[in-house]
Design a protein around this motif. Structure first.
Motif, PDB file in Angstrom:
ATOM      1  N   GLY A  91      -9.939  10.398  25.561  1.00  0.00           N
ATOM      2  CA  GLY A  91     -10.129  11.567  26.411  1.00  0.00           C
ATOM      3  C   GLY A  91      -8.857  11.991  27.115  1.00  0.00           C
ATOM      4  N   ASN A  92      -7.870  11.131  27.140  1.00  0.00           N
ATOM      5  CA  ASN A  92      -6.580  11.451  27.742  1.00  0.00           C
ATOM      6  C   ASN A  92      -5.575  11.973  26.726  1.00  0.00           C
ATOM      7  N   ILE A  93      -6.054  12.286  25.536  1.00  0.00           N
ATOM      8  CA  ILE A  93      -5.227  12.938  24.523  1.00  0.00           C
ATOM      9  C   ILE A  93      -5.531  14.432  24.578  1.00  0.00           C
ATOM     10  N   SER A  94      -4.564  15.238  24.961  1.00  0.00           N
ATOM     11  CA  SER A  94      -4.799  16.677  25.035  1.00  0.00           C
ATOM     12  C   SER A  94      -4.972  17.250  23.640  1.00  0.00           C
ATOM     13  N   ARG A  95      -5.558  18.432  23.566  1.00  0.00           N
ATOM     14  CA  ARG A  95      -5.722  19.076  22.274  1.00  0.00           C
ATOM     15  C   ARG A  95      -4.368  19.388  21.646  1.00  0.00           C
ATOM     16  N   ASN A  96      -3.402  19.703  22.474  1.00  0.00           N
ATOM     17  CA  ASN A  96      -2.077  19.994  21.946  1.00  0.00           C
ATOM     18  C   ASN A  96      -1.458  18.756  21.312  1.00  0.00           C
ATOM     19  N   GLU A  97      -1.626  17.616  21.961  1.00  0.00           N
ATOM     20  CA  GLU A  97      -1.087  16.370  21.411  1.00  0.00           C
ATOM     21  C   GLU A  97      -1.836  15.951  20.157  1.00  0.00           C
ATOM     22  N   ALA A  98      -3.138  16.137  20.160  1.00  0.00           N
ATOM     23  CA  ALA A  98      -3.915  15.822  18.958  1.00  0.00           C
ATOM     24  C   ALA A  98      -3.477  16.709  17.793  1.00  0.00           C
ATOM     25  N   SER A  99      -3.209  17.972  18.074  1.00  0.00           N
ATOM     26  CA  SER A  99      -2.762  18.885  17.024  1.00  0.00           C
ATOM     27  C   SER A  99      -1.417  18.451  16.463  1.00  0.00           C
ATOM     28  N   ALA A 100      -0.535  17.969  17.337  1.00  0.00           N
ATOM     29  CA  ALA A 100       0.771  17.506  16.869  1.00  0.00           C
ATOM     30  C   ALA A 100       0.625  16.298  15.957  1.00  0.00           C
ATOM     31  N   LYS A 101      -0.307  15.417  16.285  1.00  0.00           N
ATOM     32  CA  LYS A 101      -0.529  14.244  15.441  1.00  0.00           C
ATOM     33  C   LYS A 101      -1.106  14.660  14.082  1.00  0.00           C
ATOM     34  N   LEU A 102      -2.049  15.605  14.104  1.00  0.00           N
ATOM     35  CA  LEU A 102      -2.613  16.093  12.852  1.00  0.00           C
ATOM     36  C   LEU A 102      -1.549  16.759  11.993  1.00  0.00           C
ATOM     37  N   LYS A 103      -0.656  17.478  12.627  1.00  0.00           N
ATOM     38  CA  LYS A 103       0.423  18.143  11.906  1.00  0.00           C
ATOM     39  C   LYS A 103       1.327  17.111  11.236  1.00  0.00           C
ATOM     40  N   ALA A 104       1.663  16.043  11.967  1.00  0.00           N
ATOM     41  CA  ALA A 104       2.498  14.985  11.393  1.00  0.00           C
ATOM     42  C   ALA A 104       1.790  14.294  10.234  1.00  0.00           C
ATOM     43  N   LEU A 105       0.485  14.052  10.385  1.00  0.00           N
ATOM     44  CA  LEU A 105      -0.289  13.430   9.309  1.00  0.00           C
ATOM     45  C   LEU A 105      -0.263  14.286   8.056  1.00  0.00           C
ATOM     46  N   HIS A 106      -0.533  15.564   8.237  1.00  0.00           N
ATOM     47  CA  HIS A 106      -0.677  16.469   7.097  1.00  0.00           C
ATOM     48  C   HIS A 106       0.643  16.717   6.390  1.00  0.00           C
ATOM     49  N   GLU A 107       1.686  16.992   7.144  1.00  0.00           N
ATOM     50  CA  GLU A 107       2.928  17.464   6.541  1.00  0.00           C
ATOM     51  C   GLU A 107       3.896  16.349   6.161  1.00  0.00           C
ATOM     52  N   ILE A 108       3.790  15.187   6.819  1.00  0.00           N
ATOM     53  CA  ILE A 108       4.818  14.169   6.617  1.00  0.00           C
ATOM     54  C   ILE A 108       4.247  12.846   6.137  1.00  0.00           C
TER      55      ILE A 108
END
Length: 559
Positions: free
Chosen positions: A461-478
Motif C-alpha cells: 500500500g506504500n507503493i504509489s501508482r507512479n512507482e508501480a507503473s515504473a516497475k511495470l515499465k522496467a519489466l516490460h521493456e527491459i
C-alpha cells in the motif's frame, strides 16, 4: 545489491527526467543560432520543427542512459562491457541428452527445461561457443539430469526410493565418460573442474535433494568417485539459497538462473498492462494536475491494486506432510488472506466525499497517488489455465513465496505477465542480481514480515501508482526479454516486424528498450545469435564478468 537482507524499503523508478538546458550546452548553442536565424525572417515553422526534433533527441539519449544506470548494470562499474567467455561443449553421446528428451518430450515444456534450452543455445551460438578446448574458458556438460529425473520419478515413487538416485547416476556416468578419454581428461582435471559448467535445474541445485542440504554434493549412487570434481564445478541452478544451514549454492561461484515460464508467449499481457498503467499520466490526473482535472476537481476513482497468489500451502513427501514447507510462509498467507478481500491501508482525506472511500466494488487513490486499499486474492486450489492466465493478467503484485525451495516458478511467470513480483525468501540470491537492480522492477519482503498479519498489504500500500507503473515499465521493456528461454516465441515476434529490434524482442514499438540494452547484447539479438534466449545471453554475460574479474586479480597479483 545484496539479496541476503531482503528489504522492501529501497524503492527506485525507471522514469527518466527531462534533460535540462544546462545539461545540453551544445544544444543550447544550436537553439541560440536558430533563434537568430528566425529573427532574420527564416521560416518559423521549420525552426520550431527542428527545435522539437533536437529536444526529443536529447530526452531520448538521457532516457537510455538512465535506464542503463538504474535497471541494468551491464556497462561500467567494473562489470563486463562485452561478453568474451568461450565455452566448449563436450560431445557426450545422445544417451546423456537427446535420447532422454526423445523418450520424455514433456521435459521440453517443463519449468525445469533450462538445461535443454542452454544446450540448444550453445549449439547455435558461435559468439559464445568454441570447438577447440584449448581456447575455452569454460566447459559445459550437456547432461539432461533433471529430465532424466522427471522421466523416472513416478515409477520410483511407488517403490518409496529416492527418485534423485537416477539423476546422480547419469551425472556420474558423464564424468566417467570424460575421464576415460585422453583427449578430454586433462581439461576436466587441470583446474579440478572449477571451470566446468553443469545445469542443475532441479529443486536444490547441486544438492539434488533437500536431504543433502548441509552436506554439500552427495557421494552416493556412483558420485563418490567424483566428489572432489563435483564440489568444484560451477552449477547453473535455480536455487540461490545461501543460508548457513545449506551448502547447495556458493555465492560468487555458482550461477543463479531463472526457471522457465510456460507463459513466455505473453507479450500482449505485458504490453497492455504497461499501457494501462501509465504512471506519469495517472499520477498527474490523480493529484488534479492532469489536462481533464480542473482546479479543485475530485480525483477519479481508480481500482485498488490487486495482490495475488495461487499455490500450494502444504507439501507431501512420501505420504507425510512436511512441517517445514515454505518456512510457514505459504501457510500464513492462506491463513490470513484466503479468498478475495479488500484491505484498507490508509484513511481517506478528511474532506473526501463518500464516493472516494474504499468499497467492495471500487476504490480510489488518495490525492498523493497512494492507494487507500489493496485487494488481496489468495487461494491454494488448483485453477484452470484460463483462470490462472486471467488472474495473473489482472493482478498488480504477484506474490512469489518460497515453497519446497526458496525459488519459485511464480517469479518467472510474474515477469512474463508483467505483474510486479513480490519475492519472499531469506538468504537468497536472485537471478542475474550482479547486473539487475531488483528494486526497479520487484519488491523484496522477508519471511518474518510476510508471516505478520497485515504486513504485506501495508508494504504494498506504500507503493504509489507512479512507482508501480515504473516497475511495470522496467519489466516490460527491459527485464522480461532477458528472463526468456523460448526460441520459437522470439521467432514468432520477429516475423511480425523486421525493422525494429525492440519490437521483435519485446512486442513494443518504442526504442526505449534498445537504449537500455548495451550494444553487444543488441547485436546478438539483431543478428539472431541469441536464438531468442535472453536468459542464455545473461548467463554468458555473468561468466564473462567473472572471467574479467579473475584476469584482473591475476594481473594485480603478478604485478
Amino acid at each position: 545489491m545484496s539479496q541476503g537482507s531482503l528489504r522492501h524499503r529501497q524503492h527506485a523508478t525507471t522514469s527518466s527526467p527531462r534533460t535540462s538546458v544546462s545539461d545540453r550546452p551544445h544544444q543550447t548553442r544550436i537553439f541560440t543560432r536558430i533563434a537568430f536565424f528566425a529573427q532574420k525572417r527564416w521560416n518559423l515553422l521549420v525552426v520550431i520543427i527542428f527545435m522539437g526534433l533536437l529536444g526529443l533527441g536529447g530526452r531520448s539519449a538521457a532516457a537510455g542512459s538512465k535506464c542503463v544506470e538504474e535497471v541494468l548494470r551491464l556497462n561500467g562499474r567494473g562489470q563486463a562491457t562485452v561478453p568474451t567467455a568461450k565455452i566448449f561443449v563436450y560431445p557426450l553421446p545422445p544417451r546423456f541428452n537427446e535420447d532422454i528428451l526423445n523418450t520424455n518430450p514433456a521435459c521440453n515444456t517443463s519449468m525445469f527445461s533450462a538445461e535443454i534450452r542452454i544446450h540448444e543455445w550453445l549449439k547455435n551460438c558461435p559468439h559464445a561457443r568454441t570447438e577447440d578446448p584449448e581456447n575455452a574458458d569454460y566447459f559445459f556438460l550437456p547432461v539432461y539430469s533433471t529430465c532424466y529425473l522427471t522421466k523416472n520419478r513416478e515409477a520410483v515413487a511407488k517403490l518409496h526410493v529416492d527418485p534423485h538416485r537416477y539423476q546422480r547416476q547419469i551425472v556420474a556416468q558423464a564424468l566417467s565418460w570424460i575421464l576415460e578419454r585422453d583427449e578430454y581428461r586433462p581439461y576436466l582435471t587441470r583446474k579440478a573442474a572449477a571451470d566446468h559448467l553443469l545445469a542443475a535445474t532441479h529443486d536444490f541445485g547441486k544438492c539434488f535433494t533437500y536431504r543433502d542440504m548441509g552436506h554439500g554434493t552427495v557421494i552416493g549412487d556412483g558420485l563418490h568417485e567424483h566428489a572432489s570434481l563435483l564440489h568444484e564445478m560451477v552449477y547453473l541452478q535455480y536455487n540461490g539459497e545461501h543460508s548457513t544451514k545449506s551448502s547447495c549454492f556458493v555465492p560468487g561461484h555458482d550461477v543463479v538462473i531463472p526457471p522457465v515460464s510456460a507463459y513466455e508467449s505473453a507479450p500482449d499481457y505485458r504490453r497492455a498492462k504497461a499501457a494501462n498503467n501509465n504512471g506519469g499520466d495517472a499520477e498527474n490526473k490523480q493529484d488534479g494536475s492532469g489536462d481533464k482535472a480542473g482546479k479543485g476537481a475530485d480525483p477519479p476513482r481508480l481500482p485498488p491494486p490487486t495482490v495475488y497468489f495461487r499455490g500450494k500451502s502444504s507439501w507431501m513427501w512420501f505420504g507425510s506432510d512436511d512441517p517445514g514447507y515454505s518456512h510457514g510462509v505459504r501457510q500464513a498467507l492462506h491463513r490470513m488472506y484466503a479468498g478475495d478481500s479488500l484491505i484498507n491501508v490508509r484513511s481517506p482525506p478528511a474532506d473526501s466525499s463518500p464516493r472516494h472511500l474504499s468499497s467492495s466494488s471500487s476504490s480510489s487513490s488518495s490525492s498523493s497517488g497512494y492507494p487507500l486499499a489493496v485487494r488481496v486474492r489468495v487461494s491454494n486450489e488448483k485453477a484452470s489455465l484460463q483462470d490462472y492466465t486471467r488472474e495473473m493478467q489482472e493482478a498488480t503484485f504477484c506474490l512469489a513465496p518460497l515453497g519446497y525451495a526458496t525459488w519459485t516458478q511464480r517469479f518467472a511467470d510474474s515477469v512474463q505477465f508483467g505483474c510486479i513480483p513480490v519475492l519472499i525468501g531469506d538468504h537468497t540470491e536472485w537471478p542475474f542480481s550482479r547486473f539487475m537492480q531488483y528494486s526497479t522492477f520487484a519488491i523484496l519482503i522477508s519471511e518474518s514480515e510476510a508471516r505478520k498479519p497485515g504486513k504485506i498489504p501495508e508494504i504494498l500500500g506504500n507503493i504509489s501508482r507512479n512507482e508501480a507503473s515504473a516497475k511495470l515499465k522496467a519489466l516490460h521493456e527491459i527485464i522480461s526479454p532477458l528472463f526468456r528461454y523460448s526460441h520459437a516465441q522470439v521467432e514468432t515476434e520477429a516475423s511480425a516486424s523486421t525493422n525494429s529490434v525492440t519490437k521483435r524482442r519485446t512486442g513494443h514499438d518504442s526504442s526505449e528498450a534498445t537504449q537500455c540494452w548495451p550494444k553487444p547484447l543488441l547485436r546478438a539479438f539483431a543478428a539472431g545469435q541469441s536464438g531468442g534466449c535472453g536468459a542464455c545471453e545473461m548467463i554468458h554475460w555473468e561468466l564473462s564478468a567473472r572471467l574479467i574479474a579473475t584476469n584482473k586479480a591475476h594481473t594485480s597479483a603478478s604485478s
